[in-house]
Design a protein around this motif. Structure first.
Motif, PDB file in Angstrom:
ATOM      1  N   VAL A  87     -30.179 -66.676  24.979  1.00 27.85           N
ATOM      2  CA  VAL A  87     -30.334 -65.221  24.939  1.00 27.85           C
ATOM      3  C   VAL A  87     -30.822 -64.692  26.278  1.00 27.85           C
ATOM      4  N   TRP A  88     -31.787 -65.367  26.883  1.00 30.47           N
ATOM      5  CA  TRP A  88     -32.397 -64.875  28.124  1.00 30.47           C
ATOM      6  C   TRP A  88     -31.436 -64.979  29.318  1.00 30.47           C
ATOM      7  N   PHE A  89     -30.719 -66.079  29.386  1.00 27.59           N
ATOM      8  CA  PHE A  89     -29.892 -66.310  30.568  1.00 27.59           C
ATOM      9  C   PHE A  89     -28.456 -65.799  30.430  1.00 27.59           C
ATOM     10  N   LEU A  90     -28.013 -65.546  29.230  1.00 28.31           N
ATOM     11  CA  LEU A  90     -26.627 -65.111  29.042  1.00 28.31           C
ATOM     12  C   LEU A  90     -26.517 -63.690  28.499  1.00 28.31           C
ATOM     13  N   ILE A  91     -27.184 -63.426  27.395  1.00 25.77           N
ATOM     14  CA  ILE A  91     -27.012 -62.130  26.733  1.00 25.77           C
ATOM     15  C   ILE A  91     -27.729 -61.023  27.487  1.00 25.77           C
ATOM     16  N   VAL A  92     -28.984 -61.256  27.884  1.00 25.36           N
ATOM     17  CA  VAL A  92     -29.757 -60.212  28.579  1.00 25.36           C
ATOM     18  C   VAL A  92     -29.120 -59.823  29.907  1.00 25.36           C
ATOM     19  N   PRO A  93     -28.733 -60.784  30.770  1.00 23.70           N
ATOM     20  CA  PRO A  93     -28.063 -60.355  32.019  1.00 23.70           C
ATOM     21  C   PRO A  93     -26.752 -59.629  31.773  1.00 23.70           C
ATOM     22  N   ALA A  94     -26.032 -60.049  30.712  1.00 29.16           N
ATOM     23  CA  ALA A  94     -24.778 -59.365  30.420  1.00 29.16           C
ATOM     24  C   ALA A  94     -25.029 -57.917  30.024  1.00 29.16           C
ATOM     25  N   ASN A  95     -26.031 -57.714  29.146  1.00 25.61           N
ATOM     26  CA  ASN A  95     -26.371 -56.335  28.756  1.00 25.61           C
ATOM     27  C   ASN A  95     -26.858 -55.532  29.948  1.00 25.61           C
ATOM     28  N   ARG A  96     -27.690 -56.159  30.775  1.00 22.01           N
ATOM     29  CA  ARG A  96     -28.199 -55.453  31.957  1.00 22.01           C
ATOM     30  C   ARG A  96     -27.068 -55.086  32.906  1.00 22.01           C
ATOM     31  N   GLN A  97     -26.129 -56.026  33.083  1.00 25.82           N
ATOM     32  CA  GLN A  97     -24.995 -55.737  33.950  1.00 25.82           C
ATOM     33  C   GLN A  97     -24.126 -54.624  33.375  1.00 25.82           C
ATOM     34  N   SER A  98     -23.966 -54.628  32.060  1.00 29.62           N
ATOM     35  CA  SER A  98     -23.182 -53.568  31.423  1.00 29.62           C
ATOM     36  C   SER A  98     -23.832 -52.206  31.630  1.00 29.62           C
ATOM     37  N   VAL A  99     -25.173 -52.148  31.479  1.00 29.71           N
ATOM     38  CA  VAL A  99     -25.882 -50.881  31.694  1.00 29.71           C
ATOM     39  C   VAL A  99     -25.745 -50.435  33.146  1.00 29.71           C
ATOM     40  N   ASN A 100     -25.878 -51.389  34.076  1.00 25.47           N
ATOM     41  CA  ASN A 100     -25.755 -51.041  35.494  1.00 25.47           C
ATOM     42  C   ASN A 100     -24.342 -50.550  35.827  1.00 25.47           C
ATOM     43  N   ASP A 101     -23.337 -51.218  35.282  1.00 31.49           N
ATOM     44  CA  ASP A 101     -21.960 -50.790  35.535  1.00 31.49           C
ATOM     45  C   ASP A 101     -21.714 -49.389  34.989  1.00 31.49           C
ATOM     46  N   GLN A 102     -22.235 -49.128  33.805  1.00 29.22           N
ATOM     47  CA  GLN A 102     -22.061 -47.797  33.233  1.00 29.22           C
ATOM     48  C   GLN A 102     -22.747 -46.743  34.084  1.00 29.22           C
ATOM     49  N   ALA A 103     -23.979 -47.072  34.558  1.00 32.37           N
ATOM     50  CA  ALA A 103     -24.693 -46.118  35.420  1.00 32.37           C
ATOM     51  C   ALA A 103     -23.932 -45.894  36.725  1.00 32.37           C
TER      52      ALA A 103
END
Length: 542
Positions: A268-284
């Motif tokens: 969860v920490w190394f795969l899901i969280v960075p993916a969600n963070r990257q998705s939020v950054n891309d959207q921003a």
């Protein structure tokens, strides 16, 4: 197929049953068109869109009424993302064959989906905007727009080509290679795509495989899900391997649970969280990019409106200036009519004064003709008025004003018909001479020498002309007019004093003007003394 001459349906024979014309060439042209259509169909089936479009265009050159070729050409255009060209071909096909035409189905499927049409229009606008950004060297904005185009219309081959070209310019060859492979999946033999891939291969030294790989994994082993036994073939014999016995204690189970929890947390920490963070950054980032694009567009609109306002302001200023000039010109015309009325009443002196106050440049056409007529009629009065003002200023020592007034007097008498014209030139030249303007003084002196030689000889004008080689003699000039009252001699710096041994000569020659006439030009209101037109005291006054 119908006869091209009489539109009669044709049979299997080589001539028209309606008009008897030979239709061999017509049938041959139709066969060639159908042959090219078949070639285009074969190329389209193997996704050779470029070659299919070429064959279908040639087919339509031979027979423009080949609706099958035209419909297939529209499908090829639509498959490569060029929906507008496809619509054009289908509309033409429908007009050529209104009944039993597949173009009706294609048009209905496309026009009934309004969202699809809007998306196509947006992608076209964004693609054109990307081209404009590329021409302006704004590559970042072009890349952003092209990515949006590809997301909305994944079949637009031109968008893939342009985006790959931008990546190649930035030396991001792997990105360009992936885009070109996607475009090649749509159009396998597009020469532009193949040329770009060849350039990438030349730079990177790595080839590009456009064939699809289908990996087939055959299970050589089979495991029993119930017993856990493993079966496999060894040559021609089947080997059955029993399951390994494992003793699982409570502590081992607890440890396995803890390890599973830790492993899940790590995933969860190394795969899901960075993916969600990257998705939020891309959207921003997308939102920021969209906002910047909208801001740039609005800034351009504001600048265009400001330029339009500035243009209107300039037009307003020009209109106000033209209005003021028109009002001034109208006032000049009114003044000219007033002068004409004064002249008609017989008051020529007043008319001369009013004509002197007018500016000739303000009139044209009939008004200029009227001004010239009035000027000619009051020419004598104008000359005398300017002449008296100039001599008065000369006597007072105001040589600048004297020069201006005397110049107007000379201009008012271009034919030199006035009696005092030569005297006016003399005073004008001496005014310029006293001001130190030898050039203008020489002009007046030369005119005196040319048109009034008697005055030039009487007053030695040639001695005042620059470059004459002679110097005017102030004593002789004073002696010539000593009995005329036109000049005074005083001791000190301003002239010379009587006596044989006490003569004081000035640095500049003293100007001696002609003797006064018998009429009074003006009277000093303070002293009551009377002066002639040359500024000399009338005889009999002290």
């Amino acid at each position: 197929m119908r006869c091209i001459y009489c539109n009669t349906p044709l049979a299997g024979i080589d001539y028209c049953t309606g008009c008897g014309a030979d239709i061999t060439i017509q049938k041959r042209i139709v066969r060639i068109s159908n042959l090219l259509y078949n070639e285009g169909l074969e190329k389209a089936l193997v996704r050779d869109m470029k070659g299919a479009v070429t064959c279908l265009k040639r087919s339509l050159k031979f027979n423009k009424e080949n609706t099958d070729a035209r419909n297939l050409l529209g499908l090829c255009y639509y498959e490569t993302g060029e929906a507008v060209s496809a619509l054009c071909e289908w509309v033409v096909s429908k007009n050529l064959q209104p009944q039993d035409n597949l173009a009706d189905y294609y048009l209905d499927q496309l026009q009934n989906n309004k969202n699809r049409l809007d998306t196509i229009n947006q992608t076209i606008r964004k693609y054109n905007q990307s081209v404009m950004y590329c021409r302006e060297d704004n590559e970042d904005m072009a890349i952003i727009q092209l990515k949006k185009v590809i997301n909305q219309n994944p079949k637009l081959v031109k968008a893939y080509q342009l985006l790959a070209l931008l990546y190649m310019k930035r030396q991001e060859y792997e990105r360009a290679r992936r885009l070109l492979k996607k475009a090649a999946a749509i159009d396998m033999t597009n020469t532009t795509i193949l040329r770009y891939l060849q350039e990438i291969e030349d730079v990177t030294g790595k080839g590009t495989n456009l064939t699809k790989k289908h990996k087939k994994y055959e299970k050589e082993t089979e495991q029993d899900k119930v017993t856990g036994t493993l079966r496999y073939m060894s040559g021609t014999e089947m080997v059955i391997q029993p399951t390994t016995f494992r003793d699982s204690s409570t502590i081992a189970t607890f440890i396995n649970i803890i390890l599973g929890i830790l492993l899940g947390g790590a995933i969860v920490w190394f795969l899901i969280v960075p993916a969600n963070r990257q998705s939020v950054n891309d959207q921003a980032n997308r939102q920021v990019t969209d906002a910047n694009t909208k801001l740039a567009t609005e800034s351009v609109k504001v600048q265009e409106l400001q330029d339009e306002i500035d243009g209107y302001e300039e037009q307003k200023e020009r209109a106000e200036q033209e209005r003021d000039e028109a009002l001034e010109k109208a006032q000049s015309y009114d003044d000219l009519l007033a002068v004409a009325n004064v002249y008609i009443t017989g008051d020529q002196n007043q008319a001369a004064n009013l004509v002197a106050s007018l500016d000739k440049e303000n009139f044209d056409g009939n008004a200029k003709t009227l001004y010239d007529s009035l000027s000619g009629a009051v020419q004598g009065n104008l000359f005398q008025q300017y002449y008296n003002a100039g001599t008065t200023a000369y006597v007072a020592g105001d040589y600048k004003t004297a020069a201006e007034q005397l110049q107007k007097a000379v201009d008012a008498d271009p034919q030199r018909s006035q009696t005092n014209h030569g005297d006016a030139l003399l005073y004008l030249g001496m005014s310029h001479y006293n001001e130190g303007d030898r050039t203008k003084a020489d002009e007046s002196f030369n005119k005196i020498i040319q048109y009034f030689p008697n005055i030039a000889q009487q007053y030695g004008i040639s001695a005042y002309v620059s470059g004459s080689g002679s110097t005017p003699d102030p004593l002789s000039r004073a002696a010539d007019i000593s009995g005329m009252g036109g000049a005074t001699t005083t001791g000190g710096d301003g002239g010379y004093s009587g006596g044989d041994d006490n003569i004081d000569i000035q640095d500049e020659p003293q100007q001696n003007l002609p003797a006064p006439d018998s009429y009074v030009a003006w009277t000093d209101p303070t002293t009551g003394l009377k002066y002639d037109q040359y500024g000399n005291l009338m005889p009999g006054q002290q």
